[in-house]
Scaffold this active site. Structure first.
Site, short mmCIF file in Angstrom:
data_model
loop_
_atom_site.label_atom_id
_atom_site.label_comp_id
_atom_site.label_asym_id
_atom_site.label_seq_id
_atom_site.Cartn_x
_atom_site.Cartn_y
_atom_site.Cartn_z
N CYS A 61 0.83 -1.20 0.00
CA CYS A 61 0.00 0.00 0.00
C CYS A 61 0.87 1.25 0.00
O CYS A 61 2.03 1.22 0.40
CB CYS A 61 -0.88 0.02 1.25
SG CYS A 61 -1.86 -1.45 1.45
N ARG A 114 4.52 0.41 -7.04
CA ARG A 114 4.58 -0.54 -5.93
C ARG A 114 3.52 -1.63 -6.06
O ARG A 114 3.57 -2.63 -5.34
CB ARG A 114 4.33 0.20 -4.60
CG ARG A 114 5.41 1.21 -4.27
CD ARG A 114 4.88 2.28 -3.33
NE ARG A 114 4.49 1.77 -2.03
CZ ARG A 114 5.19 1.93 -0.92
NH1 ARG A 114 6.32 2.57 -0.94
NH2 ARG A 114 4.76 1.44 0.22
N TRP A 137 -3.10 -2.51 -1.60
CA TRP A 137 -2.78 -3.87 -2.07
C TRP A 137 -3.52 -4.77 -1.10
O TRP A 137 -3.17 -4.82 0.09
CB TRP A 137 -1.26 -4.05 -2.02
CG TRP A 137 -0.80 -5.46 -2.13
CD1 TRP A 137 -0.55 -6.31 -1.10
CD2 TRP A 137 -0.47 -6.17 -3.32
NE1 TRP A 137 -0.11 -7.52 -1.58
CE2 TRP A 137 -0.05 -7.47 -2.93
CE3 TRP A 137 -0.49 -5.85 -4.68
CZ2 TRP A 137 0.36 -8.43 -3.85
CZ3 TRP A 137 -0.10 -6.81 -5.59
CH2 TRP A 137 0.32 -8.08 -5.18
N ASN A 150 -1.02 1.88 6.11
CA ASN A 150 -0.15 0.83 5.55
C ASN A 150 0.22 -0.09 6.67
O ASN A 150 0.53 0.40 7.76
CB ASN A 150 1.18 1.42 5.06
CG ASN A 150 1.08 1.97 3.68
OD1 ASN A 150 0.01 2.01 3.11
ND2 ASN A 150 2.21 2.41 3.16
N GLY A 151 0.31 -1.38 6.40
CA GLY A 151 0.76 -2.30 7.44
C GLY A 151 -0.34 -3.26 7.83
O GLY A 151 -1.34 -3.41 7.11
N GLU A 161 16.56 -24.10 -4.95
CA GLU A 161 16.14 -22.70 -5.14
C GLU A 161 17.36 -21.80 -5.37
O GLU A 161 17.31 -20.88 -6.20
CB GLU A 161 15.31 -22.25 -3.92
CG GLU A 161 14.99 -20.77 -3.83
CD GLU A 161 14.14 -20.22 -4.98
OE1 GLU A 161 13.69 -20.99 -5.84
OE2 GLU A 161 13.96 -18.98 -5.01
N LYS A 201 17.84 -19.44 -8.66
CA LYS A 201 18.06 -17.98 -8.58
C LYS A 201 19.26 -17.59 -9.43
O LYS A 201 19.22 -16.64 -10.21
CB LYS A 201 18.35 -17.54 -7.15
CG LYS A 201 17.32 -17.17 -6.18
CD LYS A 201 16.24 -16.22 -6.47
CE LYS A 201 15.23 -16.71 -7.46
NZ LYS A 201 13.96 -17.13 -7.04
N GLU A 235 18.64 -18.06 -13.36
CA GLU A 235 17.64 -17.21 -14.03
C GLU A 235 18.07 -15.76 -14.14
O GLU A 235 17.68 -15.08 -15.08
CB GLU A 235 16.26 -17.33 -13.38
CG GLU A 235 16.15 -16.73 -12.00
CD GLU A 235 14.77 -16.87 -11.40
OE1 GLU A 235 13.79 -16.85 -12.14
OE2 GLU A 235 14.69 -16.99 -10.17
N HIS A 292 26.84 -41.05 -8.16
CA HIS A 292 26.06 -41.86 -9.10
C HIS A 292 26.06 -41.24 -10.49
O HIS A 292 25.21 -41.58 -11.31
CB HIS A 292 24.64 -42.04 -8.57
CG HIS A 292 24.61 -42.76 -7.26
ND1 HIS A 292 24.86 -44.11 -7.14
CD2 HIS A 292 24.43 -42.30 -6.01
CE1 HIS A 292 24.81 -44.45 -5.87
NE2 HIS A 292 24.56 -43.37 -5.15
N LYS A 350 6.84 -12.33 -15.08
CA LYS A 350 6.54 -12.42 -13.65
C LYS A 350 5.40 -13.39 -13.39
O LYS A 350 5.38 -14.09 -12.39
CB LYS A 350 6.18 -11.02 -13.12
CG LYS A 350 5.94 -10.96 -11.62
CD LYS A 350 7.22 -11.17 -10.84
CE LYS A 350 7.01 -11.33 -9.36
NZ LYS A 350 8.12 -12.05 -8.71
C1 F6R Z 1 11.62 -17.79 -10.01
C2 F6R Z 1 10.20 -17.50 -10.14
C3 F6R Z 1 9.33 -18.50 -10.79
C4 F6R Z 1 7.99 -18.59 -10.06
C5 F6R Z 1 7.03 -19.51 -10.84
C6 F6R Z 1 5.71 -19.65 -10.13
O1 F6R Z 1 12.30 -16.75 -9.37
O2 F6R Z 1 9.75 -16.45 -9.75
O3 F6R Z 1 9.94 -19.74 -10.85
O4 F6R Z 1 8.20 -19.05 -8.77
O5 F6R Z 1 6.82 -19.00 -12.12
O6 F6R Z 1 5.06 -18.42 -10.03
P1 F6R Z 1 3.88 -18.21 -9.03
O7 F6R Z 1 4.43 -18.33 -7.63
O8 F6R Z 1 3.37 -16.83 -9.31
O9 F6R Z 1 2.87 -19.27 -9.29
#
Ligand code: F6R
Length: 607
Positions: A2, A27, A75, A101-102, A480, A484, A487, A503, A602
């Site tokens: 927010c 934001r 939000w 906010n919060g 993970e 990171k 990507e 193996h 995203k």
């Molecule tokens: C990696 C990343 C993606 C998402 C995946 C699922 O940094 O952001 O691997 O985790 O596309 O996305 P959501 O969580 O929005 O279903």
């Protein structure tokens, strides 16, 4: 997240508030509103969707005259993104308007109390309790009403308040949520973010936690919770608008990494009361919980890896078998499901096509479904039987960071919650809750312990590929960590269960091959140590992630990253942080477009 703006001066407030809200659009938000005071009358206008809708509704603010006002972009957290839930919220007597906010952690009990006292609620928000409390405590002195109100609130809040009996004044309150006062000439402002201020003034005062401010067009007065005046020096903002949006960080990703202590706290704290985890959102009775025979966790990408990390805690505490499946696989796998299966679906966006399809498939086969989602009102949230929100705030960088850590935090809390309902943790509740509550602080410690990561990135950024190894929870986190890195830096990175190296994969280990070894799980440390020795003897350069002062690892690794002492059961939320930083700084060394990596979106709304 927010956003808040406030203005008092000689000009009409509405156009200035709308312009400030536009500056906060980056934001992320789903509704917006403004309240403007004209002499002794407060007018509120709210919309769902874009600020443009609010501009249209108010003819760019011209329809609401008045030189004092507050505004908000929301939000959604408590309650769907509707006009009723949008801020500002008004008191029943029409004298006060509030933006917030919060999160107010104790809003449920306050709401019940206020309803008993005859106050009428128009929204589902936690915020509305604030404006009714102010009305309840108001005896002609806004300052005193604010102090008495905040004495009753638990949680984080930045508040903007106007009172029809004090034309020309705006009030601001801060507790664990940013609020900045802008000093103008014959006008003053506040905002949750300097981006909303820099077009008007670069002279600002950062309010501190527990402080209140009273702004008129000529003056700014700051006071503490006893009403004593506080003096604060102004700061000159030198950032350009783009840097200001990122809170002074070079990229949204780094900003979001740094927001994790707050995001994890916002996700955990409101759900812990009297030494127990509570999920009002989860309508499963104790009997239904006792009847769960199998849990399937499904998701994509990092959300899937969050599931991999959470599995360990659920199995350990609840002794229910947990299968973690990629949504893109589960949907076509003819899954074995019955009424005793609980399906947990994880998604930051709530709009991922494969995740939605897997959820539908499993629901059709009779599974009870629980979604862990960040975006309120998203498709996954609507489809699932129950939804637990992560309250990370909007994530702008494509690579998820706070989305992941808040998802894992919910899974950890869920493990404790289910085990408690099943009567499996009697006598251990206190220690488990203590471990959960320590996580935000431990993330902060992980930042402090890893100031050497930019230098490590300089050493490793030119590598052709980097392997990540670990066992159990360390392996889940390695998955993970490798994602990171690949990507955002475009380096080849792969995670392996350390015991699997011999193996096959060990054939790839040669002189100077970087291997990131995760050694944060004490129960299995010796085993990982022998894998480190194996790769070292083939010439690998080992960058180990481990506890401070772990002498055994210190003596064999070439380089080190650290985590503080954490409960091994809940370590992923902290352990991933140095790996996020490593990925970030390697990508930076490689000059990559960190917030928008190539070929990625995203929200993946196609199969
Ligand atoms: C990696 C990343 C993606 C998402 C995946 C699922 O940094 O952001 O691997 O985790 O596309 O996305 P959501 O969580 O929005 O279903």
């Amino acid at each position: 997240m927010c956003g808040i703006v406030g203005f008092t001066g000689a000009q009409n407030a509405a156009p200035i508030l709308l312009e400030g809200l536009k500056k906060l659009e980056y934001r992320g938000y789903d509704s917006a509103g403004i309240a403007v005071m004209n002499e002794q009358k407060i007018t509120v206008q709210k919309v769902t969707g874009r600020i443009a809708n609010l501009c249209e509704k108010t003819r760019d603010g011209l329809d609401i005259p008045g030189t004092t006002g507050i505004g908000h972009t929301r939000w959604a957290t408590h309650g769907a993104p509707t006009e009723e839930n949008a801020h500002p919220h008004m008191s029943n007597d029409g004298k006060f308007a509030v933006v917030h906010n919060g999160i107010i952690e104790n809003y449920m009990s306050l709401r019940e109390e206020l309803i008993r006292d005859g106050y009428h609620f128009e929204s589902e928000t936690d915020t509305e309790v604030i404006v009714h409390l102010i009305e309840m405590f108001y005896r002609g002195d806004v300052r005193e009403a604010l102090i008495r109100t905040t004495n009753r609130l638990r949680g984080s809040y930045a508040l903007g308040v106007i009172c029809s009996e004090e034309p020309g004044k705006i009030y601001a309150v801060r507790e664990s949520s940013p609020l900045i006062l802008g000093i103008g000439l014959g006008e003053n402002f506040f905002a949750s973010d300097v981006t909303a201020l820099v077009n008007h003034t670069r002279n600002v005062i950062y309010l501190e936690d527990g402080e209140f401010a009273e702004l008129s067009k000529e003056s700014i007065r700051i006071f503490d919770c006893t009403g004593q005046t506080v003096s604060r020096k102004a700061t000159r903002i030198l950032w350009d608008v783009q840097a200001a949006e990122k809170g002074g960080y070079e990229h949204f990703m780094l900003k979001e990494i740094m927001e994790q202590p707050g995001a994890v706290k916002a996700t955990i704290a409101p759900r812990i009361r009297d030494g127990r985890v509570f999920f009002e959102e989860l309508g499963l009775s104790s009997d239904e919980i006792q009847n769960i025979r199998k849990i399937i966790i499904t998701a994509c990408g990092s959300a899937y890896y969050a599931g991999c990390a959470g599995k360990y805690a659920i199995e350990k505490l609840c002794r229910i078998p947990v299968v973690v499946e990629l949504a893109s696989e589960l949907r076509y796998s003819d899954p074995i499901i019955d009424g005793h299966t609980l399906l947990i679906v994880i998604s930051q966006s709530g709009e991922t096509a494969d995740t939605i399809a897997a959820l539908k498939e499993c629901k059709n086969r009779g599974a009870r479904s629980l979604a862990i989602v960040n975006v309120v009102g998203s498709s996954v949230a609507k489809l699932a039987d129950y939804t637990i929100y992560t309250w990370a705030g909007p994530e702008i960088a494509v690579a998820t960071t706070k989305g992941y850590t808040t998802q894992v935090s919910v899974l950890y809390m869920l493990a404790v919650y289910l085990a408690d309902k099943m009567g499996l943790i009697a006598g251990r509740e206190k220690q488990l809750i203590h471990s959960l509550q320590a996580l935000p602080r431990q993330i902060q410690q992980a930042f402090d312990l890893n100031s050497g990561i930019p230098a490590l990135a300089k050493k490793y950024h030119g590598s052709k590929s980097i392997f990540f190894i670990g066992r159990n929870t360390d392996y889940a986190i390695a998955l993970e960590g490798a994602l990171k890195l690949k990507e955002i830096s475009y380096l080849h990175a792969e995670a392996y269960a350390a015991g699997e190296l011999k193996h096959g994969t060990i054939a790839l280990i040669e002189e100077h091959q970087p291997v990131v070894a995760l050694c944060c799980n004490r129960s299995i440390m010796e085993k990982t140590l022998s894998n480190i020795v194996e790769v070292k003897s083939r010439g690998a350069e080992v960058l180990a992630l481990t506890f401070r002062n772990n002498q055994k690892i210190l003596s064999v690794a070439d380089d080190l990253m650290f985590i503080p002492d954490v409960d091994a059961l809940f370590s992923a939320v902290v352990e991933i942080v140095p790996l996020q930083l490593l990925a970030y700084y390697v990508a930076r060394e490689n000059g990559c477009d960190i917030d928008k990596p190539k070929n990625l979106a995203k929200s993946v709304t196609v199969e």
